[in-house]
Design a protein around this motif. Sequence first.
Motif, PDB file in Angstrom:
ATOM      1  N   VAL A  81      50.142  44.287  23.327  1.00 34.80           N
ATOM      2  CA  VAL A  81      51.085  43.453  22.577  1.00 34.80           C
ATOM      3  C   VAL A  81      52.058  42.726  23.504  1.00 34.80           C
ATOM      4  N   GLN A  82      51.898  42.894  24.814  1.00 35.28           N
ATOM      5  CA  GLN A  82      52.739  42.207  25.779  1.00 35.28           C
ATOM      6  C   GLN A  82      51.950  41.073  26.431  1.00 35.28           C
ATOM      7  N   PRO A  83      52.645  40.005  26.830  1.00 38.16           N
ATOM      8  CA  PRO A  83      51.953  38.885  27.490  1.00 38.16           C
ATOM      9  C   PRO A  83      51.160  39.358  28.706  1.00 38.16           C
ATOM     10  N   LEU A  84      50.031  38.693  28.950  1.00 42.48           N
ATOM     11  CA  LEU A  84      49.164  39.060  30.055  1.00 42.48           C
ATOM     12  C   LEU A  84      49.640  38.405  31.350  1.00 42.48           C
ATOM     13  N   SER A  85      49.280  39.006  32.457  1.00 39.25           N
ATOM     14  CA  SER A  85      49.629  38.453  33.758  1.00 39.25           C
ATOM     15  C   SER A  85      48.365  38.007  34.476  1.00 39.25           C
ATOM     16  N   VAL A  86      48.533  37.322  35.583  1.00 45.50           N
ATOM     17  CA  VAL A  86      47.420  36.866  36.408  1.00 45.50           C
ATOM     18  C   VAL A  86      47.676  37.280  37.850  1.00 45.50           C
ATOM     19  N   GLN A  87      46.668  37.900  38.456  1.00 42.00           N
ATOM     20  CA  GLN A  87      46.729  38.256  39.868  1.00 42.00           C
ATOM     21  C   GLN A  87      45.583  37.563  40.586  1.00 42.00           C
ATOM     22  N   LYS A  88      45.787  37.272  41.859  1.00 42.28           N
ATOM     23  CA  LYS A  88      44.777  36.567  42.648  1.00 42.28           C
ATOM     24  C   LYS A  88      44.444  37.374  43.893  1.00 42.28           C
ATOM     25  N   CYS A  89      43.155  37.372  44.251  1.00 37.05           N
ATOM     26  CA  CYS A  89      42.715  38.123  45.419  1.00 37.05           C
ATOM     27  C   CYS A  89      41.542  37.400  46.073  1.00 37.05           C
ATOM     28  N   LYS A  90      41.242  37.798  47.278  1.00 34.21           N
ATOM     29  CA  LYS A  90      40.176  37.158  48.044  1.00 34.21           C
ATOM     30  C   LYS A  90      38.901  37.975  47.947  1.00 34.21           C
ATOM     31  N   ILE A  91      37.856  37.376  47.349  1.00 28.52           N
ATOM     32  CA  ILE A  91      36.525  37.983  47.295  1.00 28.52           C
ATOM     33  C   ILE A  91      35.544  36.908  47.741  1.00 28.52           C
ATOM     34  N   VAL A  92      34.848  37.136  48.826  1.00 25.57           N
ATOM     35  CA  VAL A  92      33.974  36.109  49.406  1.00 25.57           C
ATOM     36  C   VAL A  92      32.695  35.979  48.579  1.00 25.57           C
ATOM     37  N   PRO A  93      31.991  34.836  48.705  1.00 24.23           N
ATOM     38  CA  PRO A  93      30.796  34.588  47.887  1.00 24.23           C
ATOM     39  C   PRO A  93      29.750  35.695  47.926  1.00 24.23           C
ATOM     40  N   LEU A  94      29.484  36.262  49.094  1.00 21.47           N
ATOM     41  CA  LEU A  94      28.478  37.322  49.185  1.00 21.47           C
ATOM     42  C   LEU A  94      28.913  38.546  48.376  1.00 21.47           C
ATOM     43  N   GLU A  95      30.197  38.837  48.372  1.00 17.78           N
ATOM     44  CA  GLU A  95      30.718  39.966  47.597  1.00 17.78           C
ATOM     45  C   GLU A  95      30.624  39.677  46.102  1.00 17.78           C
ATOM     46  N   ILE A  96      30.854  38.430  45.711  1.00 18.77           N
ATOM     47  CA  ILE A  96      30.723  38.056  44.301  1.00 18.77           C
ATOM     48  C   ILE A  96      29.294  38.285  43.833  1.00 18.77           C
ATOM     49  N   LEU A 127      40.273  31.523  45.780  1.00 16.84           N
ATOM     50  CA  LEU A 127      40.687  32.839  45.330  1.00 16.84           C
ATOM     51  C   LEU A 127      40.056  33.194  43.991  1.00 16.84           C
ATOM     52  N   THR A 128      39.868  34.479  43.779  1.00 16.85           N
ATOM     53  CA  THR A 128      39.454  35.004  42.480  1.00 16.85           C
ATOM     54  C   THR A 128      40.716  35.294  41.675  1.00 16.85           C
ATOM     55  N   MET A 129      40.741  34.859  40.416  1.00 13.45           N
ATOM     56  CA  MET A 129      41.888  35.097  39.544  1.00 13.45           C
ATOM     57  C   MET A 129      41.488  36.094  38.461  1.00 13.45           C
ATOM     58  N   ILE A 130      42.377  37.041  38.194  1.00 13.40           N
ATOM     59  CA  ILE A 130      42.119  38.065  37.179  1.00 13.40           C
ATOM     60  C   ILE A 130      43.271  38.055  36.187  1.00 13.40           C
ATOM     61  N   GLN A 131      42.928  37.927  34.915  1.00 12.78           N
ATOM     62  CA  GLN A 131      43.920  37.847  33.843  1.00 12.78           C
ATOM     63  C   GLN A 131      43.841  39.092  32.976  1.00 12.78           C
ATOM     64  N   GLY A 132      44.987  39.708  32.716  1.00 10.67           N
ATOM     65  CA  GLY A 132      45.011  40.901  31.879  1.00 10.67           C
ATOM     66  C   GLY A 132      46.329  41.647  32.020  1.00 10.67           C
ATOM     67  N   ARG A 133      46.357  42.859  31.540  1.00  4.68           N
ATOM     68  CA  ARG A 133      47.532  43.698  31.726  1.00  4.68           C
ATOM     69  C   ARG A 133      47.553  44.187  33.169  1.00  4.68           C
ATOM     70  N   SER A 134      48.725  44.298  33.747  1.00  5.91           N
ATOM     71  CA  SER A 134      48.855  44.618  35.174  1.00  5.91           C
ATOM     72  C   SER A 134      48.107  45.887  35.557  1.00  5.91           C
ATOM     73  N   ALA A 135      48.255  46.928  34.758  1.00  4.41           N
ATOM     74  CA  ALA A 135      47.594  48.200  35.074  1.00  4.41           C
ATOM     75  C   ALA A 135      46.077  48.055  35.018  1.00  4.41           C
ATOM     76  N   ASP A 136      45.587  47.275  34.062  1.00  2.00           N
ATOM     77  CA  ASP A 136      44.143  47.081  33.933  1.00  2.00           C
ATOM     78  C   ASP A 136      43.588  46.264  35.100  1.00  2.00           C
ATOM     79  N   ILE A 137      44.349  45.264  35.540  1.00  2.00           N
ATOM     80  CA  ILE A 137      43.916  44.458  36.685  1.00  2.00           C
ATOM     81  C   ILE A 137      43.795  45.331  37.922  1.00  2.00           C
ATOM     82  N   LYS A 138      44.788  46.178  38.141  1.00  2.00           N
ATOM     83  CA  LYS A 138      44.760  47.061  39.314  1.00  2.00           C
ATOM     84  C   LYS A 138      43.574  48.013  39.254  1.00  2.00           C
ATOM     85  N   SER A 139      43.292  48.544  38.068  1.00  2.00           N
ATOM     86  CA  SER A 139      42.160  49.476  37.921  1.00  2.00           C
ATOM     87  C   SER A 139      40.830  48.784  38.202  1.00  2.00           C
TER      88      SER A 139
END
Length: 262
Positions: A81-96, A127-139
């Motif tokens: 019920v809280q607004p989602l956040s966005v975090q960005k990290c580096k994942i290279v093409p081979l890792e994707i 960069l790879t962007m991940i949108q969600g709740r902070s705890a879920d992004i970290k997990s």
Amino acid sequence: MAYAAAANKEKPSFYVAKSWHNRFAGPRGANLSAASKKFKVKIKLAPRETSDTGVYVDGKPNEVEEVRKYFEGILGFTIGVQPLSVQKCKIVPLEITTLTKDRDSYIEMVKKYGVAVAFPRKGTDGLTMIQGRSADIKSLVIDFGKILQREIKFEAQEEQKNDDGGNKKLAVSHRRFNKAHSRLNLEMNEVLFFHPREDDDPDFERFLEVLCSADHNIDVCVFTITDNRIRYALADEARSGVKVRLITDNSQAEALGSDAHW
């Protein structure tokens, strides 16, 4: 997709990551219709062309909570019920490639946390962007790290780069989150769509999802374009670096309401 126009439209009732909105609505809006009838409330999703991830429910607090739990059962993850956040990290093409080679397993992993993952366009080193709740992004990032056998660190705000490697601050692109699942699910050469009914927004959303699934080029040959949603989608693709070419009827291009000259 249904637009946010409920009585409590000033504030969303809860939030769902952008790439899950189509599944939330269901085929032809079936999930929205079923829930509206079941709980006797109005349910609206934020427009595609905005960064809003909100779901708007016009109902009493207990009804809103019942709707939230109902859709948790459909989606298979917790809806916050809280607004989602966005975090960005580096994942290279081979890792994707390593993360997504088994698409079903990858989607299940992302689904577990209810997040949206937007990898950079093919051929770029962004960069790879991940949108969600902070705890879920970290997990999720921890799970990614286990698969890749390395620690994945989030980019500091001042160190974030755009898709072309520039040093300017990277703005959150809702377009990339809209496309997050289409890149994994679409392997096709031809797609046939019939014009939807006036109230068939979820089907039209699917059309826009396919239309905007290109990484480098979009070539359009059409009699005319009068729907602003198509205009916004193509303009957004062009701004993001995709080459968009449009062939249309000369007279219709100048007609009132035409979006050929955006």
